[in-house]
Design a protein around this motif. Structure first.
Motif, PDB file in Angstrom:
ATOM      1  N   SER A   8       0.841  -1.199   0.000  1.00 50.02           N
ATOM      2  CA  SER A   8       0.000   0.000   0.000  1.00 50.02           C
ATOM      3  C   SER A   8       0.880   1.254   0.000  1.00 50.02           C
ATOM      4  O   SER A   8       1.694   1.460   0.896  1.00 50.02           O
ATOM      5  N   ALA A  27      -0.504   2.020  -9.891  1.00 51.78           N
ATOM      6  CA  ALA A  27      -1.867   1.470  -9.941  1.00 51.78           C
ATOM      7  C   ALA A  27      -2.000   0.426 -11.045  1.00 51.78           C
ATOM      8  O   ALA A  27      -2.820  -0.485 -10.945  1.00 51.78           O
ATOM      9  N   ARG A  33      -1.311  -1.055  -4.078  1.00 47.64           N
ATOM     10  CA  ARG A  33      -2.580  -0.349  -3.865  1.00 47.64           C
ATOM     11  C   ARG A  33      -2.228   1.103  -3.587  1.00 47.64           C
ATOM     12  O   ARG A  33      -1.336   1.379  -2.781  1.00 47.64           O
ATOM     13  N   THR A  35      -3.042   5.202  -2.679  1.00 46.91           N
ATOM     14  CA  THR A  35      -3.889   6.248  -2.087  1.00 46.91           C
ATOM     15  C   THR A  35      -3.291   7.603  -2.459  1.00 46.91           C
ATOM     16  O   THR A  35      -2.100   7.844  -2.233  1.00 46.91           O
ATOM     17  N   ALA A  48      -7.934  10.535  -9.327  1.00 41.63           N
ATOM     18  CA  ALA A  48      -8.240   9.133  -8.990  1.00 41.63           C
ATOM     19  C   ALA A  48      -9.108   8.525 -10.088  1.00 41.63           C
ATOM     20  O   ALA A  48      -8.856   7.388 -10.536  1.00 41.63           O
ATOM     21  N   ALA A  49     -10.114   9.277 -10.572  1.00 44.93           N
ATOM     22  CA  ALA A  49     -11.013   8.754 -11.614  1.00 44.93           C
ATOM     23  C   ALA A  49     -10.236   8.487 -12.906  1.00 44.93           C
ATOM     24  O   ALA A  49     -10.442   7.463 -13.566  1.00 44.93           O
ATOM     25  N   GLU A  52      -8.114   5.388 -12.424  1.00 40.73           N
ATOM     26  CA  GLU A  52      -8.975   4.195 -12.405  1.00 40.73           C
ATOM     27  C   GLU A  52      -9.419   3.839 -13.818  1.00 40.73           C
ATOM     28  O   GLU A  52      -9.409   2.665 -14.209  1.00 40.73           O
ATOM     29  N   ALA A  57      -7.739  -0.156 -11.835  1.00 40.53           N
ATOM     30  CA  ALA A  57      -7.507  -0.343 -10.396  1.00 40.53           C
ATOM     31  C   ALA A  57      -8.439   0.566  -9.600  1.00 40.53           C
ATOM     32  O   ALA A  57      -9.009   1.511 -10.134  1.00 40.53           O
ATOM     33  N   THR A  58      -8.587   0.267  -8.318  1.00 40.14           N
ATOM     34  CA  THR A  58      -9.317   1.163  -7.427  1.00 40.14           C
ATOM     35  C   THR A  58      -8.293   2.045  -6.727  1.00 40.14           C
ATOM     36  O   THR A  58      -7.316   1.543  -6.162  1.00 40.14           O
ATOM     37  N   VAL A  59      -8.495   3.350  -6.805  1.00 39.03           N
ATOM     38  CA  VAL A  59      -7.539   4.291  -6.209  1.00 39.03           C
ATOM     39  C   VAL A  59      -8.236   5.050  -5.082  1.00 39.03           C
ATOM     40  O   VAL A  59      -9.289   5.661  -5.293  1.00 39.03           O
ATOM     41  N   SER A  60      -7.650   4.994  -3.883  1.00 41.52           N
ATOM     42  CA  SER A  60      -8.235   5.709  -2.736  1.00 41.52           C
ATOM     43  C   SER A  60      -7.724   7.137  -2.724  1.00 41.52           C
ATOM     44  O   SER A  60      -6.720   7.458  -3.360  1.00 41.52           O
ATOM     45  N   ARG A  61      -8.388   7.997  -1.965  1.00 35.21           N
ATOM     46  CA  ARG A  61      -7.920   9.383  -1.847  1.00 35.21           C
ATOM     47  C   ARG A  61      -8.271   9.938  -0.472  1.00 35.21           C
ATOM     48  O   ARG A  61      -9.300   9.608   0.093  1.00 35.21           O
TER      49      ARG A  61
END
Ligand SMILES: NC(=O)c1ccc[n+]([C@@H]2O[C@H](COP(=O)([O-])OP(=O)(O)OC[C@H]3O[C@@H](n4cnc5c(N)ncnc54)[C@H](OP(=O)(O)O)[C@@H]3O)[C@@H](O)[C@H]2O)c1
Length: 391
Positions: A8, A27, A33, A35, A48-49, A52, A57-61
């Motif tokens: 992460s 990503a 993973r 963020t 992030a969008a 993605e 991938a899923t990207v947190s923020r």
């Protein structure tokens, strides 16, 4: 926790020029993973969008302002880093690095930065070193390509030659006019001029002098350019592991006549006047946009002289050179940081992660690092020739 769970990585400055490129490369690898950490919620969401959409991938923020815990709507940094294995500082505010490293340590994470290799930054890092070591944490400093790449090229050459002299020359051209830089970019440029140290190893000792200059032929598109030594911590550290090295430096080409001869001297005068730092940075950025812009190009050259010591035959001298050609310096900076983070992941998995304070150039395995730049799109060519004098 399985050994092969994704690592992460929290990227602070995650929608900046360097930050978003690093985040996107990471990503795209299911072994990471990501963020994004930054201060503008709309830009965090948009970046992030975009990542993605590009990677699947899923990207947190997380919204957090490094160095300003009281900022409205900002999450405490250590909270922002909860669950992270490694925190990358890619902001344009090197002064916030201490807060980022301290928060990473508090959150049980290692850290890395890509900021310029300035004396103020290294004073801060050296002061944090005992805490890092006591906590069993690692900070990888000076990631990217300048700093980050020159001493890697020298270490790679040293595996082929007993080096006596090894200078690295860098030329970088950016389309500054088209770059959407962050709100702190002008101040960051001003700090770069204020903290610039023209230092290099000369004649077996570290010498800081504005006369540490050289002319170098970079080939197209730069041709021959005047270069000035730029002190990098990774260079200062080299002779400790390569004791035969008498001369070693990193020499950087300028931004063109108007910026080098007018804007930088004018900015330096403004920087000496209290309260005019902001003006100095804005002047510099405006000059770069107007006079320093062009199609993105990067050339980094190693020029080394070495000798075989006679154990396997007569003493011979020779020359070793390497040329690394890339496009956009930001793409190469991000690729270099990711190459380092990938090696960090491998060493962590192997239980071989050191603790304390290291430079990227001292941390990575040189040939694997350079190979990764090549698979990522940079072109690297080595040449060797016998017979030149070691000087
Ligand atoms: N080692 C290398 O090879 C290399 C190469 C290029 C650049 N660099 C260094 O890399 C760093 C980033 O440069 P860049 O050109 O990518 O800058 P940039 O495009 O301006 O991006 C910097 C980002 O940091 C954010 N930021 C600034 N201060 C912050 C804070 N206190 N808390 C949270 N976020 C903050 C900015 O957000 P806002 O816009 O909202 O302020 C922006 O998103 C600089 O230190 C630069 O000198 C190194």
């Amino acid at each position: 926790m399985t050994r092969d769970r994704p690592l992460s990585i929290a990227v602070v400055g995650g929608y900046g020029q360097t930050g978003h490129r690093v985040a996107r490369l990471l990503a795209a690898d299911p072994g990471f993973r990501v963020t994004l950490v930054g201060r503008a919620p709309d830009r965090l969401a948009a970046t992030a969008a975009a990542i993605e959409a590009a990677t699947g991938a899923t990207v947190s923020r997380v919204r957090a302002v490094a160095g300003d815990p009281a900022a409205t709507g900002s999450v405490d940094l250590a909270e922002a880093f909860a669950g992270a294995d490694l925190v990358l500082s890619a902001t344009s505010q090197t002064g916030a690095l201490a807060a980022i490293v301290a928060a990473a340590t508090a959150a049980g994470a290692d850290a890395m930065d890509i900021h310029l290799s300035s004396a103020p930054k290294w004073r801060v890092l050296r002061a944090l070193e005992p805490t890092l070591t006591a906590a069993g944490r690692l900070h990888i400093a000076d990631g990217g390509i300048h700093p980050g790449l020159p001493a890697v090229m020298i270490r790679a050459a040293a595996a082929r030659f007993d080096l006596v002299r090894a200078d690295v020359f860098g030329a970088f051209r950016l389309d500054w006019a088209a770059l959407d830089l962050g709100s702190n970019a002008a101040a960051d440029l001003a700090a770069m001029i204020r903290d610039f140290e023209p230092g290099a190893w000369r004649g077996g000792r570290w010498r800081t002098s504005w006369r540490n200059t050289a002319r170098h032929d970079f080939g197209p598109p730069f041709g021959t350019a005047a270069c000035l030594a730029m002190a990098l911590e990774e260079m200062r550290a080299l002779p400790a592991t390569l004791p035969g090295l008498v001369d070693a430096g990193f020499f950087v080409a300028g931004f063109g006549a108007v910026v080098d001869r007018l804007a930088i001297p004018a900015a330096s005068v403004l920087l000496a006047c209290p309260g005019l730092e902001g003006l100095a940075g804005r002047l510099l950025l405006a000059a770069l946009r107007r006079y320093g812009s062009g199609p993105a190009a990067t050339v980094v050259d190693l020029d080394g002289v070495g000798r075989r010591d006679g154990r396997t035959g007569p003493i011979t001298t020779g020359r070793i050179a390497a040329r690394l050609v890339g496009g956009d310096a930001y793409d190469l900076t991000a690729l270099a940081a990711v190459a380092c983070i990938e090696q960090y992941r491998e060493r962590r998995r192997a239980g071989e992660r050191p603790t304390g304070l290291v430079t990227q150039a001292g941390f990575v395995a040189p040939d694997a690092f350079l190979d990764r730049l090549a698979t990522g799109g940079a072109r690297l060519a080595w040449t060797t020739a016998a017979g030149d004098q070691a000087g």
